[in-house]
Design a protein around this motif. Structure first.
Motif, PDB file in Angstrom:
ATOM      1  N   UNK A   1      70.740  25.711 -43.056  1.00  9.71           N
ATOM      2  CA  UNK A   1      69.383  25.481 -42.571  1.00  9.71           C
ATOM      3  C   UNK A   1      69.227  24.036 -42.105  1.00  9.71           C
ATOM      4  N   UNK A   2      68.644  23.883 -40.942  1.00  5.15           N
ATOM      5  CA  UNK A   2      68.326  22.560 -40.417  1.00  5.15           C
ATOM      6  C   UNK A   2      66.822  22.302 -40.595  1.00  5.15           C
ATOM      7  N   UNK A   3      66.450  21.034 -40.542  1.00  8.69           N
ATOM      8  CA  UNK A   3      65.056  20.640 -40.726  1.00  8.69           C
ATOM      9  C   UNK A   3      64.648  19.725 -39.581  1.00  8.69           C
ATOM     10  N   UNK A   4      63.440  19.946 -39.053  1.00  4.64           N
ATOM     11  CA  UNK A   4      62.964  19.143 -37.928  1.00  4.64           C
ATOM     12  C   UNK A   4      61.808  18.261 -38.368  1.00  4.64           C
ATOM     13  N   UNK A  14      70.353  17.999 -41.613  1.00  3.25           N
ATOM     14  CA  UNK A  14      70.681  18.968 -42.657  1.00  3.25           C
ATOM     15  C   UNK A  14      69.850  18.680 -43.907  1.00  3.25           C
ATOM     16  N   UNK A  15      70.023  19.508 -44.936  1.00  5.33           N
ATOM     17  CA  UNK A  15      69.205  19.399 -46.146  1.00  5.33           C
ATOM     18  C   UNK A  15      69.401  18.056 -46.841  1.00  5.33           C
ATOM     19  N   UNK A  16      70.639  17.574 -46.916  1.00  2.00           N
ATOM     20  CA  UNK A  16      70.885  16.310 -47.612  1.00  2.00           C
ATOM     21  C   UNK A  16      70.131  15.164 -46.954  1.00  2.00           C
ATOM     22  N   UNK A  17      70.174  15.104 -45.641  1.00  2.00           N
ATOM     23  CA  UNK A  17      69.450  14.042 -44.938  1.00  2.00           C
ATOM     24  C   UNK A  17      67.945  14.179 -45.168  1.00  2.00           C
ATOM     25  N   UNK A  18      67.438  15.411 -45.107  1.00 10.05           N
ATOM     26  CA  UNK A  18      66.000  15.634 -45.277  1.00 10.05           C
ATOM     27  C   UNK A  18      65.537  15.263 -46.675  1.00 10.05           C
ATOM     28  N   UNK A  31      60.370  19.789 -41.837  1.00 13.89           N
ATOM     29  CA  UNK A  31      60.038  21.198 -42.016  1.00 13.89           C
ATOM     30  C   UNK A  31      61.279  22.039 -41.723  1.00 13.89           C
ATOM     31  N   UNK A  32      61.435  23.188 -42.421  1.00  9.84           N
ATOM     32  CA  UNK A  32      62.568  24.064 -42.113  1.00  9.84           C
ATOM     33  C   UNK A  32      62.448  24.624 -40.705  1.00  9.84           C
ATOM     34  N   UNK A  33      63.582  24.701 -39.987  1.00 15.67           N
ATOM     35  CA  UNK A  33      63.538  25.128 -38.582  1.00 15.67           C
ATOM     36  C   UNK A  33      63.074  26.567 -38.424  1.00 15.67           C
ATOM     37  N   UNK A  34      63.314  27.393 -39.440  1.00 16.81           N
ATOM     38  CA  UNK A  34      62.814  28.775 -39.416  1.00 16.81           C
ATOM     39  C   UNK A  34      62.261  29.129 -40.791  1.00 16.81           C
ATOM     40  N   UNK A  35      61.229  29.949 -40.794  1.00 15.58           N
ATOM     41  CA  UNK A  35      60.689  30.496 -42.044  1.00 15.58           C
ATOM     42  C   UNK A  35      60.614  32.000 -41.850  1.00 15.58           C
ATOM     43  N   UNK A  62      64.203  29.915 -47.945  1.00 11.55           N
ATOM     44  CA  UNK A  62      63.851  28.708 -47.202  1.00 11.55           C
ATOM     45  C   UNK A  62      65.081  27.860 -46.885  1.00 11.55           C
ATOM     46  N   UNK A  63      65.988  27.736 -47.853  1.00  9.63           N
ATOM     47  CA  UNK A  63      67.121  26.817 -47.708  1.00  9.63           C
ATOM     48  C   UNK A  63      68.335  27.453 -47.037  1.00  9.63           C
ATOM     49  N   UNK A  64      68.355  28.765 -46.951  1.00  8.29           N
ATOM     50  CA  UNK A  64      69.504  29.418 -46.321  1.00  8.29           C
ATOM     51  C   UNK A  64      70.781  29.123 -47.079  1.00  8.29           C
ATOM     52  N   UNK A  65      71.807  28.704 -46.339  1.00  7.68           N
ATOM     53  CA  UNK A  65      73.106  28.437 -46.967  1.00  7.68           C
ATOM     54  C   UNK A  65      73.311  26.954 -47.272  1.00  7.68           C
TER      55      UNK A  65
END
Length: 429
Positions: A1-4, A14-18, A31-35, A62-65
């Motif tokens: 999951x990516x975050x914008x 990615x999650x770590x950066x967010x 925010x998560x790119x998709x919900x 929410x977090x995907x993989x």
């Protein structure tokens, strides 16, 4: 999951950066790119799931993989090891008790999940992680408890001088070790602005490996969605709740909107504020005009410029009409809040704190037009955390102080006095 970023949807991390960096360089919020709504298989037996099991499925969706399933399940099970019961106090009126965690406030959900998520994401990094957080009351205590003596971390908590209750202050200022409190000569909005200013200094962020534990951090927000599922399943099947949310920085309401995006059926949202009514005013006329916060007896809601409003707008595509169709905003003053504390006790026998009392007032207002709706009011903190107000209204000894809070009363306070200049934090670092 990516975050914008809410300021730039083309900015993806990615999650770590967010989580570790908390805030995008453009001053937006992640925010998560998709919900994506939870699958049909989840809804087949969601009412029989435990709170941690519900939490795992929500977090996974929410977090995907971003985190392997086994690790994510461990994070949720370790973090959410207490209950969040719904208590019926009157016909069609329920209270969701979120104060059964170690610091007696709903912030335990977010802080404990976040601390374990950060530890997992930072597991291969040898550098010290500096957690910088502003609090209007309960966030600081929950974060201090969650991170206390966690190896490789230090926590710096900014709180407004005179703006938190005595016992809340003791939760921030008595742990010592890797927990440091800065008592700011200013408001919570000043504290929040100081934190944001330091996160926008990328050189400083890299030098001190800064991360935030406020609800600007997406990992604080996600676990707050768990208890909406847990609450809704405690109603009779087929009943869609009206969630009434005492609101300050609007993290709770934003988390509820995430739960709704995941497929939870909610009849309506009621945002209940004290006189710091920036969002109710926006919902009324479409004009967003933050004002300096004013002190009230519901101090955790004394926020003039709520950070999570940017996420709320994002979730509604910046559509004011859509937001006001789904959310009603109501504001109440201290005198009304005090009367509500007494009335709830007299009429139901339930002891409700000042924040929950604001929620009670909003639920009563909602029931005037829709008396058959099932209102669930979020009781965000234990009444003993606001002892002076509670005893003024209900009498001396009216509220029992749990031992894990009472034991702090006589401990010495240790806090550094600072002005509201963001450079004070840099000096301290």
């Amino acid at each position: 999951m990516q975050f914008y970023s809410t300021n730039n949807k083309d900015l993806r991390v990615d999650l770590k950066e967010a989580v570790i960096r908390s805030l995008p360089a453009d001053n937006g919020l992640y925010m998560p790119e998709t919900i994506t709504p939870l699958p049909a298989s989840f809804w087949e037996n969601w009412r029989e799931m435990s709170l941690p099991e519900l939490g795992f499925h929500v977090a996974k969706q929410i977090l995907g993989d971003s985190i392997p399933e086994d690790a994510l399940r461990d994070i949720v099970n370790e973090a959410i090891n207490f209950d969040a019961p719904v208590v019926k106090i009157a016909e069609h009126t329920h209270v969701l008790e979120l104060f059964h965690g170690p610091t007696l406030a709903f912030k335990d959900f977010g802080a404990r999940f976040m601390a374990r998520t950060m530890a997992y994401l930072n597991r291969d990094d040898d550098s010290m992680l500096t957690v910088l957080v502003a609090t209007s009351g309960d966030t600081g205590g929950a974060v201090a408890s969650a991170f206390h003596n966690v190896e490789g971390t230090r926590v710096i908590i900014l709180y407004p001088k005179g703006g938190v209750s005595d016992l809340q202050e003791k939760q921030l200022t008595t742990l010592g070790g890797n927990i440091t409190a800065l008592e700011v000569d200013g408001s919570f909005d000043d504290c929040q602005a100081m934190v944001k200013a330091n996160f926008l200094d990328r050189d400083l962020m890299e030098k001190y490996n800064l991360t935030s534990a406020n609800s600007i951090n997406i990992s604080r927000l996600i676990p707050q969605a768990f208890y909406y599922f847990n609450a809704a399943r405690q109603l009779e099947e087929g009943k869609e709740p009206v969630f009434v949310i005492p609101s300050g920085n609007f993290g709770n309401l934003t988390a509820g909107l995430l739960a709704q995006k995941l497929g939870l059926q909610v009849r309506h949202w009621v945002a209940a504020t004290n006189i710091n009514d920036t969002v109710p005013r926006y919902l009324a006329d479409g004009n967003y005009e933050p004002l300096p916060s004013s002190p009230t007896i519901s101090n955790a809601m004394d926020v003039g410029a709520p950070s999570n409003f940017a996420r709320m707008k994002d979730l509604f595509g910046d559509d004011w009409e859509a937001m006001r169709e789904n959310i009603s905003g109501l504001a109440f003053g201290d005198d009304e809040t005090r009367e509500a504390i007494k009335a709830v006790k007299a009429n139901t026998g339930y002891t409700i704190d000042p924040h929950g009392a604001v929620g009670i007032l909003a639920a009563e207002a909602w029931h005037q037009a829709s008396p058959e709706d099932e209102c669930i009011i979020l009781e965000t903190a234990h009444p003993s955390k606001f002892l002076p107000t509670m005893e003024e209204e209900l009498g001396k000894g009216s509220v029992e102080i749990p031992e894990r809070l009472a034991c702090l009363a006589d401990l010495p306070k240790e806090a550094h006095q600072v002005s509201n200049d963001p450079k004070e934090v840099q000096k301290f670092l």
